[in-house]
Design an enzyme around this catalytic site. Structure first.
Site, mmCIF file in Angstrom:
data_model
loop_
_atom_site.group_PDB
_atom_site.id
_atom_site.type_symbol
_atom_site.label_atom_id
_atom_site.label_comp_id
_atom_site.label_asym_id
_atom_site.label_seq_id
_atom_site.Cartn_x
_atom_site.Cartn_y
_atom_site.Cartn_z
ATOM 1 N N ASP A 500 0.859 -1.177 0.000
ATOM 2 C CA ASP A 500 0.000 0.000 0.000
ATOM 3 C C ASP A 500 0.904 1.239 0.000
ATOM 4 O OD1 ASP A 500 -2.378 1.499 0.154
ATOM 5 O OD2 ASP A 500 -2.167 1.661 2.334
ATOM 6 N N ASP A 675 -1.895 -0.436 6.150
ATOM 7 C CA ASP A 675 -2.024 0.094 7.512
ATOM 8 C C ASP A 675 -3.414 0.575 7.870
ATOM 9 O OD1 ASP A 675 -2.106 2.422 5.926
ATOM 10 O OD2 ASP A 675 -1.338 3.619 7.592
ATOM 11 N N ASP A 679 -7.680 -1.489 4.359
ATOM 12 C CA ASP A 679 -6.810 -2.568 3.902
ATOM 13 C C ASP A 679 -7.223 -3.923 4.451
ATOM 14 O OD1 ASP A 679 -5.105 -0.929 2.374
ATOM 15 O OD2 ASP A 679 -4.010 -0.319 4.168
#
Length: 785
Positions: A500, A675, A679
């Site tokens: 990410d 995080d 997600d």
């Protein structure tokens, strides 16, 4: 209908004495040898008829374990199962089903509920036992569906009534640990007495104390292994519990015999083995509930109530009562109750739930909003587009629950176990028969016990968990905390790492990258009182450069448009410059003399060690991809700085999870690192999900590992540790098999007496322990510059 037989305990006498297993639960009964089906009781026959009547005959071929025997049909507690009315008139309930033993149990439970009147959807998680049922209350009720499940022998109940298995296992482990510590100390004293001399009275006393301490370990602590062995035998499956049960039982029986005869036993080895194996069981049980906890934490992100606007005023209602078309008010600092769109008002909304980006976005009439998003400032009137049960947040929680249904991957030792167990039993039986034919039955029994002891798969059973936990320690010391041995085994196979952007590759907050001091001074003077992330970045940069902050006056901030005020006697404004990450400082805004004083460029900077970490992953042969919900241009720039070639941008949480699922379908083993709350589905879908240590609670709960301190290089170190642990596990397993073959051969030949067997059993485990200790050395050598 085919002929069937019912056991005598239901009142029907069977004249033919053939012993056959019950068609439903596997209990052996005497029945007519010619009957197609045999049942031990009317409950089992009723359960089988329910399945057959629903057209689910294939269940009997699908299952790999018998279901529990049906007992009574208590329904107490079913009224505590929460029910939620949906917008389409259906009702949904979430509950827990106990007694599921294999994937076929899940399959038949779902289909039996779907066959109940009014039920339109039923889903049961194999991994957690969680179940979700939707039905039409005008056609049926939940009790009818649950009664059908109960008749099959499974036990549906409210989630809050679910028992925690850890209590029983922890108690067994506590007993084993207490006894092991004391038995080991006593054994050390006895062994030392061989050399220094010990009175026979003390030796006998210590032997009896050891027997007393070992008895609850053998009869109580080791009971799960006996039960597992028996359940496997009932369904004709040989697994690791069987030789463990035989060895534990055999060693205890020998210890009892030896104590009565005044001989030395092997009770210290038995208690230590049981304790180590129970530690592994406890860790495994704790890991199974993680996905369910994550889904609950994610669902808790949404507010429970909302302020609904009606013709007569504003009323506070439960979020579950909202329906499409309702209008709700959202004030500054409040969360949006469900998905919808803005009817009126302006403000800035923290939508990290959807995009993962930390910077609030401006919202105005017509803009969509999602459940769980926080209104940082402003006031909105929102029209509901979907009920709370169908919001993005609810769908993400559903994805986490579905991911929990994936059963753990079997280890190499698990796959080897049936063959090992079968050969061990054949060799033991052959030893008993062969030596008995030679005329000395007592000696034959002694040799057979020695065979079972040296063949006990202590080393084989410990090779995988010990090496995995060595890998856990090596990865943890370098900043990657993996949650268990199964995560280590999966991490060793990873060949694709998806990262990410915000908060993972970057710091998660904007920073000034280009600005003149004079321009920055004016902007900081205006922004010094604002809480906007861009304002904080401008003020922080000015302070870092040592620029004195001027005192702005007449400050006016318009959400979504910018901020203006007086600095040095002139009116200035700070506003967006039309490009992402760029603001401009304008003098005399909105007047004929308006001019742009300068521009300030901001970026969410990548972490300093990202490029080094990505390079290390690629050198290890691992493919690296950037997967983010951010703008494609921003994502491309971050990827360029990080040295990543593969970029996927503007992805929703479900898009990320779908992309990972597609890569897994291609045969890749995927690790995802993120995080945010958004997600969660991607972390659950990946083979290995890693959350940043500062991440959202739900992402940390569902993840297989946590990256402490945000040190991206720890990813490579953790994967190196996992691969080293996997190599050591394979070598230890080969050593264990080689040891067992040689030791059993010597034992069968009569060259291993009970004393030698007692020494060899812990020595084989010592070889595995030494292999596990080598993991750290291998990791240091591979990571050395």
């Amino acid at each position: 209908m085919s002929a069937s037989a019912l056991a005598q305990d239901d009142g029907e006498t069977v004249t033919s004495g053939a012993v056959r297993p019950c068609t439903w639960c596997g209990t052996e009964v005497e029945a007519d040898a010619a009957a197609d089906e045999v049942f031990c009781c009317s409950g089992c026959e009723s359960a089988a008829r329910i399945v057959q009547g629903a057209g689910l005959d294939s269940y009997f071929q699908r299952r790999d374990a018998h279901p529990p025997r049906p007992d009574g049909l208590p329904t107490s507690g079913w009224d505590r199962i929460p029910r939620v009315a949906l917008a389409d008139g259906l009702v949904e309930a979430t509950l827990h089903v106990d007694g599921l033993r294999c994937a076929a149990c899940t399959w038949v439970t779902e289909r039996v509920m779907l066959d109940a009147p009014g039920v339109v959807e039923a889903h049961v998680s194999y991994g957690t036992g969680a179940a979700r049922v939707r039905w039409d209350p005008r056609q049926g009720d939940l009790a009818e569906a649950l009664t059908r499940v109960r008749r099959l022998g499974y036990r549906p109940r409210a989630v809050q009534d679910a028992q925690v298995d850890d209590k029983d296992m922890l108690l067994r482990l506590g007993v084993a640990a207490f006894a092991t510590g004391n038995v080991m100390m006593i054994a050390a004293a006895v062994y030392l007495g061989w050399f220094s001399g010990m009175g026979e009275g003390y030796t006998r006393l210590f032997q009896w104390i050891s027997l007393v301490l070992a008895t609850p370990v053998a009869l109580y602590s080791a009971a799960p292994f006996y039960r597992g062995a028996w359940e496997g035998l009932k369904v004709r499956v040989l697994h690791m519990d069987l030789p463990i049960a035989l060895a534990v039982g055999g060693v205890y029986a020998h210890g009892l015999y030896a104590t009565l005869r005044g001989m030395d036993g092997w009770l210290d080895s038995m208690t230590m083995l049981v304790m180590l194996l129970l530690v592994g069981r406890v860790l495994e049980q704790r890991g199974r509930r993680r996905a369910a906890e994550a889904a609950q934490a994610l669902a808790a992100e949404a507010p429970a109530t909302a302020r609904r606007v009606t013709p007569t005023g504003v009323e506070e209602v439960a979020a579950s009562e909202l329906r499409p078309g309702d209008r709700v008010e959202v004030g500054a600092g409040e969360e949006v109750a469900t998905d919808g769109h803005v009817l009126s008002g302006q403000g800035r909304l923290q939508v990290g739930l959807l995009t993962g980006e930390s910077e609030p976005v401006p919202v105005a009439p017509g803009r969509p909003v999602v459940a769980g998003a926080v209104l940082v400032e402003g006031h909105l009137l929102v029209e509901v587009d979907a009920p709370a049960s169908d919001s993005l947040l609810a769908r993400m929680a559903d994805m986490l629950r579905d991911a929990a249904s994936r059963p753990p991957q079997p280890s190499a030792a698990d796959r080897l176990a049936p063959w090992f167990v079968g050969l061990t039993l054949v060799v033991g039986l052959a030893s008993l028969v062969g030596w008995s034919l030679l005329g000395d039955v007592g000696h034959a029994i002694e040799i057979t016990v020695a065979v079972l002891v040296v063949a006990c798969p202590c080393a084989l059973a410990l090779s995988t968990p010990l090496s995995a936990h060595a890998g856990l320690g090596a990865a943890a010391r370098r900043g990657l905390l993996l949650r268990g041995g199964d995560a280590v085994r999966r991490a060793a196979l990873v060949d694709l790492v998806a990262l990410d952007k915000t908060g993972t590759l970057t710091w998660g907050r904007p920073r000034v990258v280009v600005a003149d001091d004079a321009v920055l001074r004016i902007a900081a003077g205006i922004e010094r009182g604002s809480v906007h992330p861009i304002a904080r970045a401008i003020v922080d940069e000015a302070q870092a450069r040592g620029i004195p902050l001027p005192l702005g006056a007449a400050i006016v901030e318009v959400p979504g448009q910018g901020i203006q005020g007086e600095v040095d006697g002139r009116v200035h404004a700070v506003r967006g410059a039309g490009a992402a990450g760029v603001v401009e400082v304008v003098e005399h805004p909105g007047q004929p003399g308006e001019r742009v004083v300068g521009r300030i460029h901001l970026r969410d900077r990548i972490r300093d060690d990202v490029r080094l970490a990505v390079g290390g992953l690629r050198r290890a042969g691992i493919r690296v991809a950037l997967v983010t919900g951010d703008h494609p241009d921003v994502a491309a720039e971050i990827a360029r700085q990080a040295g990543i070639d593969e970029v996927l941008a503007a992805l929703s949480p479900t898009d990320k999870a779908s992309w990972i699922a597609a890569r897994r379908a291609e045969g890749h083993r995927v690790m995802f690192v993120g995080d945010g709350v958004n997600d969660g589905p991607a972390l659950a879908e990946a083979d290995v999900g890693v959350a940043m240590g500062h991440g959202a609670a739900s992402s940390v709960l569902v993840a297989d590992g946590i990256l402490v301190g945000g040190q991206i290089p720890a990813l490579r170190a953790g994967l190196v540790a996992a691969r080293a642990a996997a190599r050591v596990s394979r070598v230890s397993m080969y050593r264990s098999v080689a040891y067992n073959v040689l030791a059993v051969g010597f034992a069968v030949a009569g060259l291993v007496n009970p004393l030698v067997a007692a020494v060899l059993m812990p020595l084989s485990s010592a070889l595995v322990i030494s292999g596990a200790l080598s993991v750290e050395r291998k990791v240091r050598r591979e990571l050395a510059p």
